[in-house]
Design a protein around this motif. Structure first.
Motif, short mmCIF file in Angstrom:
data_model
loop_
_atom_site.label_atom_id
_atom_site.label_comp_id
_atom_site.label_asym_id
_atom_site.label_seq_id
_atom_site.Cartn_x
_atom_site.Cartn_y
_atom_site.Cartn_z
N LEU A 15 0.83 -1.21 0.00
CA LEU A 15 0.00 0.00 0.00
C LEU A 15 0.86 1.26 0.00
O LEU A 15 0.51 2.27 -0.62
N GLY A 16 2.00 1.20 0.68
CA GLY A 16 2.92 2.32 0.63
C GLY A 16 3.45 2.56 -0.77
O GLY A 16 3.54 3.70 -1.23
N VAL A 17 3.81 1.48 -1.46
CA VAL A 17 4.27 1.59 -2.85
C VAL A 17 3.18 2.20 -3.72
O VAL A 17 3.47 2.97 -4.66
N MET A 18 1.92 1.90 -3.40
CA MET A 18 0.78 2.42 -4.16
C MET A 18 0.38 3.84 -3.73
O MET A 18 -0.61 4.37 -4.22
N CYS A 19 1.15 4.40 -2.80
CA CYS A 19 0.89 5.75 -2.27
C CYS A 19 -0.42 5.84 -1.50
O CYS A 19 -0.98 6.94 -1.35
N ARG A 20 -0.88 4.72 -0.98
CA ARG A 20 -2.07 4.70 -0.13
C ARG A 20 -1.60 4.70 1.33
O ARG A 20 -1.66 3.71 2.04
N TYR A 21 -1.08 5.88 1.72
CA TYR A 21 -0.31 5.97 2.95
C TYR A 21 -1.15 5.77 4.21
O TYR A 21 -0.67 5.16 5.18
N ASP A 22 -2.37 6.27 4.23
CA ASP A 22 -3.19 6.10 5.42
C ASP A 22 -3.50 4.62 5.67
O ASP A 22 -3.44 4.14 6.80
N GLU A 23 -3.82 3.90 4.60
CA GLU A 23 -4.10 2.47 4.73
C GLU A 23 -2.84 1.72 5.15
O GLU A 23 -2.91 0.78 5.96
#
Length: 213
Positions: free
Chosen positions: A120-128
């Motif tokens: 999810l971090g790689v996908m820039c979905r930082y909150d998740e």
């Protein structure tokens, strides 16, 4: 589930020992020998997949996890490791789905939470991603790596927010170079200050526009 052949067991343990010494290529050979004798042993397929991950052969690893899961679809670790392999192949949505499957089977699977957070971090979905590392810490409060990654996700989230606010502010003001530098240089320590200053500059422009009107 088939019983492991005795000779296959010896090859399995030899592979395990080689993994302990990080000789993963030779471990793969041992697991192959074991699988020739016990081809329906899901643990052998899973262990071979793990060794293949360690050698960077992610497509082959994913195929091994598929073999393991065809035999034992409730193996949470095989789902997690398949997700890890898919992430390295750039199949991020599939990787998250695999981690989700692992977590439905075992809600306290720490590595599944960590893998999910990483993808999810790689996908820039930082909150998740942050929520995943929080889940890890709720299970294992002493896992320092999870706390470190959680903090990095928060930093990246705030930096992404600054970049977005800069783009929005550019419509009405000349954004100071020092604020742009914070975003461009990934100066995490000064992100909060840069956002505060940028918002104040935008408010001043808005107040001036209202007064003129």
């Amino acid at each position: 589930m088939a019983t492991r052949d005795e000779v296959a067991g010896r090859w399995y343990h030899r592979g395990q020992a080689l993994c302990t010494t990080r000789d993963y290529s030779k471990a793969v050979v041992c697991y192959d020998k074991a699988l020739e004798l016990s081809p329906n042993d899901p643990v052998l397929w899973r262990r071979k997949g793990f060794a293949l991950i360690k050698t960077g052969r992610y497509d082959e690893a994913a195929a091994c996890f598929d073999k393991a899961l065809a035999i034992d679809p409730d193996d949470a670790t095989a789902w997690q490791r398949k997700g890890y392999a898919l992430a390295h192949l750039g199949e991020h949505e599939g990787a998250v789905a695999c981690c989700d499957k692992a977590l439905r089977l075992d809600p306290e699977h720490v590595l599944a939470w960590q893998s999910r957070g990483w993808v999810l971090g790689v996908m820039c979905r930082y909150d998740e991603a942050t929520e995943c590392y929080e889940a890890v810490l709720s299970i294992d409060p002493e896992r320092g790596s999870a706390a470190w990654h959680r903090d990095r996700m928060r930093e990246r989230r705030d930096l992404a927010a600054l970049a977005s606010e800069i783009r929005e502010a550019e419509r009405v003001i000349e954004v100071p170079a020092c604020i742009r530098d914070v975003a461009e240089e990934r100066d995490y320590r000064n992100v909060d200050l840069a956002r505060t200053v940028l918002r104040e500059l935008a408010r001043r422009v808005e107040r001036a526009a209202i007064q003129r009107g």
